[in-house]
Design an enzyme around this catalytic site. Structure first.
Site, PDB file in Angstrom:
ATOM      1  N   LYS A  92       0.852  -1.196   0.000  1.00  0.00           N
ATOM      2  CA  LYS A  92       0.000   0.000   0.000  1.00  0.00           C
ATOM      3  C   LYS A  92       0.885   1.242   0.000  1.00  0.00           C
ATOM      4  CE  LYS A  92      -3.872  -2.132   2.447  1.00  0.00           C
ATOM      5  NZ  LYS A  92      -5.147  -1.989   1.794  1.00  0.00           N
ATOM      6  N   GLU A 102     -13.089  -2.845   9.643  1.00  0.00           N
ATOM      7  CA  GLU A 102     -13.805  -3.167   8.402  1.00  0.00           C
ATOM      8  C   GLU A 102     -15.301  -3.167   8.680  1.00  0.00           C
ATOM      9  OE1 GLU A 102     -11.683  -6.198   5.775  1.00  0.00           O
ATOM     10  OE2 GLU A 102     -11.341  -6.973   7.782  1.00  0.00           O
ATOM     11  N   ASP A 144      -5.716 -13.871  11.085  1.00  0.00           N
ATOM     12  CA  ASP A 144      -6.001 -13.319   9.750  1.00  0.00           C
ATOM     13  C   ASP A 144      -5.411 -11.917   9.575  1.00  0.00           C
ATOM     14  OD1 ASP A 144      -7.393 -13.365   7.171  1.00  0.00           O
ATOM     15  OD2 ASP A 144      -8.778 -11.904   8.046  1.00  0.00           O
ATOM     16  N   HIS A 185      -0.676  -8.240   8.911  1.00  0.00           N
ATOM     17  CA  HIS A 185      -0.799  -6.823   8.567  1.00  0.00           C
ATOM     18  C   HIS A 185      -0.507  -5.889   9.753  1.00  0.00           C
ATOM     19  CE1 HIS A 185      -2.500  -8.613   5.102  1.00  0.00           C
ATOM     20  NE2 HIS A 185      -3.751  -8.677   5.503  1.00  0.00           N
ATOM     21  N   LYS A 243     -14.260  -7.079  12.156  1.00  0.00           N
ATOM     22  CA  LYS A 243     -15.211  -7.022  11.050  1.00  0.00           C
ATOM     23  C   LYS A 243     -16.537  -6.501  11.597  1.00  0.00           C
ATOM     24  CE  LYS A 243     -12.984 -10.440   8.157  1.00  0.00           C
ATOM     25  NZ  LYS A 243     -12.394  -9.558   7.125  1.00  0.00           N
TER      26      LYS A 243
HETATM   27  C1  BG6 Z   1      -6.889  -9.891   4.171  1.00  0.00           C
HETATM   28  C2  BG6 Z   1      -7.758 -10.610   5.157  1.00  0.00           C
HETATM   29  O1  BG6 Z   1      -5.540 -10.286   4.319  1.00  0.00           O
HETATM   30  O2  BG6 Z   1      -6.999  -8.483   4.385  1.00  0.00           O
HETATM   31  C3  BG6 Z   1      -9.192 -10.148   5.042  1.00  0.00           C
HETATM   32  O3  BG6 Z   1      -7.672 -12.015   4.931  1.00  0.00           O
HETATM   33  C4  BG6 Z   1      -9.287  -8.655   5.153  1.00  0.00           C
HETATM   34  O4  BG6 Z   1     -10.005 -10.778   6.035  1.00  0.00           O
HETATM   35  C5  BG6 Z   1      -8.289  -7.969   4.215  1.00  0.00           C
HETATM   36  O5  BG6 Z   1     -10.614  -8.266   4.836  1.00  0.00           O
HETATM   37  C6  BG6 Z   1      -8.243  -6.475   4.447  1.00  0.00           C
HETATM   38  O6  BG6 Z   1      -7.456  -5.870   3.449  1.00  0.00           O
HETATM   39  P1  BG6 Z   1      -7.699  -4.353   3.017  1.00  0.00           P
HETATM   40  O7  BG6 Z   1      -6.617  -4.101   2.007  1.00  0.00           O
HETATM   41  O8  BG6 Z   1      -9.094  -4.283   2.450  1.00  0.00           O
HETATM   42  O9  BG6 Z   1      -7.538  -3.541   4.256  1.00  0.00           O
END
Ligand code: BG6
Length: 483
Positions: free
Chosen positions: A176, A210, A229, A234, A333
């Site tokens: 990103k 999210e 996840d 991340h 989520k």
């Molecule tokens: C993914 C996860 O790695 O990243 C998902 O498996 C999540 O569950 C996604 O929704 C979020 O990515 P971004 O780029 O939309 O923030």
């Protein structure tokens, strides 16, 4: 190193390939960034001719590209595409694949966009056909394993055939633009670095929220949950970029060497601290984006589940720079908004000379998505004669990256950058084996602790900011989340 001759995608009909990989390759090609002879091979179980496969890819690319679709760019891209049908667990599939690679000049990159359970069979299948020799490379998607032990097992199996410098572990957050901008912000400015430590920073917050639910991925998600996840990869990567020492250059070993030191400095969370330092939640029915939505377990027939869809953690990086500074991490989520944000909360001034006018400590807010911005909140004098002339209020210096870079025609997909870097054989933006494993060591301790102590996720209403415990997590230390 010469340009690769083939880019092979395993799982070529899957969700990631449709939404991200083919559109990214298409855009790179449209911008003239792919090596001219690069053949793109889709490998998946279903039977298709090349022509049928191209038709399918065209549909996915058109959908993603929208107004940026160009027939001319597509016609040229389509000429690169071929299809290799086959079951990844069947050794014969690799002979078919090898045939499809005949005539390509240069090495091959293999992108494993499949279930992690297939990573080892695929690498073994490739090795049996002598497809793993230098300069061929492999790209693997997260999650690599479900724990340190399974991650180590996958890494070792890959390492038997691909050396570490030919193994690219993807974390799409590192592709990103705004995440890369963290490095620019910290090390391209002299302003922040002297303040970037426990003496000036009170605490740090990292939120990845999210509004979506599990969106048809229940089978995968229910086995993993938010911690595996999102946090293991991340969020810990974001934490590393905020907390790491300045690398001496941008070469892969320099940057990744600094990141792994941060991961190894994360203080393990003991079982006795779990209720104070961790919060697990699971979304129940509610309203998000103005729509009524079902609870997590109702997405799959109502069978009870102990998987968390929300997690909040209070982490500490035990080193001289960060001793005593809490790093609050949260993701979930079905939260009220989609936002990824890092807040650096500075300390209060040591002594106020402005009697009667409350002061707010400075705050640097880095918003990664949906809008990209960097905002610094500072105290400012309001033009007035009250309070002896000194009435102060917080004002925000706002750098909207969207406004600053208006000329850019479209926002790139994070995968474009990462695929290009892998094609160019630069691994700075990929996760090294020891990084992935160090992150699992810290995460395992938490997940195993939850199992040992029977700590189940607490329900939260969809559209809310998670269970009440998430607020107590920060308030306990006199802090609160910024929303
Ligand atoms: C993914 C996860 O790695 O990243 C998902 O498996 C999540 O569950 C996604 O929704 C979020 O990515 P971004 O780029 O939309 O923030």
């Amino acid at each position: 190193m010469s340009d690769p001759g083939a880019f092979v995608i395993f799982g070529a009909t899957g969700d990631l390939a449709r939404r991200m990989l083919f559109p990214s390759l298409y855009f790179l090609d449209a911008d003239g960034l792919l090596p001219s002879g690069l053949r793109i091979v889709g490998a998946a179980r279903s039977n298709h001719t090349d022509a049928e496969f191209r038709k399918n890819v065209e549909g996915w690319v058109r959908e993603r590209a929208g107004a940026f679709f160009s027939q001319e760019a597509w016609d040229s891209f389509a000429g690169r595409l071929v299809y290799a049908p086959g079951d990844a667990t069947d050794p014969k599939s690799y002979a078919t694949l090898k045939q499809r690679l005949e005539g390509t000049q240069g090495g091959a990159l293999f992108y494993l966009s499949t279930s992690p359970a297939l990573y080892i069979p695929i690498v073994k299948g490739l090795a049996a056909e002598n497809l793993t020799n230098d300069p061929n490379r492999v790209i693997v998607e997260k999650p690599i394993g479900k724990s340190w032990a399974t991650c180590e097992q996958i890494n070792s199996a890959i390492a038997e055939h691909f050396s570490e410098n030919r193994t690219f572990r993807i974390d799409h957050y590192l592709g990103k633009e705004t995440v890369q901008n963290l490095i620019a912000l910290r090390f391209g400015n002299a302003l922040f670095e002297p303040l970037w430590n426990r003496h000036t920073i009170d605490h740090v917050q990292i939120t990845v929220a999210e509004t979506l639910g599990v969106e048809g991925r229940f089978g995968y998600y229910d086995e993993y949950g938010a911690t595996r996840d999102m946090v293991q990869n991340h969020i810990l990567q974001l934490l590393c970029l905020i907390a790491m020492e300045p690398p001496s250059n941008l070469r892969p070993e320099s940057v990744r060497g600094e990141k792994v030191k941060v991961l190894r400095s994360l203080r393990p969370i003991r079982d006795s601290e779990l209720r104070e330092k961790t919060v697990r939640g699971q979304y129940a029915r509610g309203v998000t984006d103005g729509k009524s939505v079902p609870g997590y377990v109702e997405e799959d027939g109502g069978k009870p589940s102990d998987t968390e869809t929300f997690v909040a953690l209070c982490a500490h990086v035990d080193n001289w720079r960060w001793a005593g500074v809490p790093f609050y991490l949260r993701t979930g989520k079905r939260l009220p908004t989609r936002t990824s944000q890092i807040v650096i909360q500075f300390r209060d001034v040591p002594h106020s000379i402005f009697n009667g006018s409350p002061l707010m400590a400075n705050r640097l807010t880095i918003t990664l998505q949906p809008e990209e911005s960097i905002a610094l909140t500072i105290m400012n004098k309001t033009p007035s004669l009250t309070q002896g002339g000194y009435e102060l209020q917080p004002l925000t210096l706002n750098l909207s990256l969207l406004d600053a870079f208006k000329g850019e025609k479209r926002r790139r997909i994070a995968y474009e950058r990462l695929l290009l870097e892998a094609i160019s054989d630069n691994s700075t933006l990929f996760v090294r084996r020891d990084e992935a494993e160090a992150a699992w060591v810290w995460i395992d301790r938490i997940i195993e602790g939850w199992a040992r102590t029977g700590m189940k996720p607490m329900p939260y209403q969809s559209g809310s900011w998670g269970p009440a415990g998430a607020f107590a997590l920060t308030e306990r230390n006199g802090h609160s989340w910024y929303e």
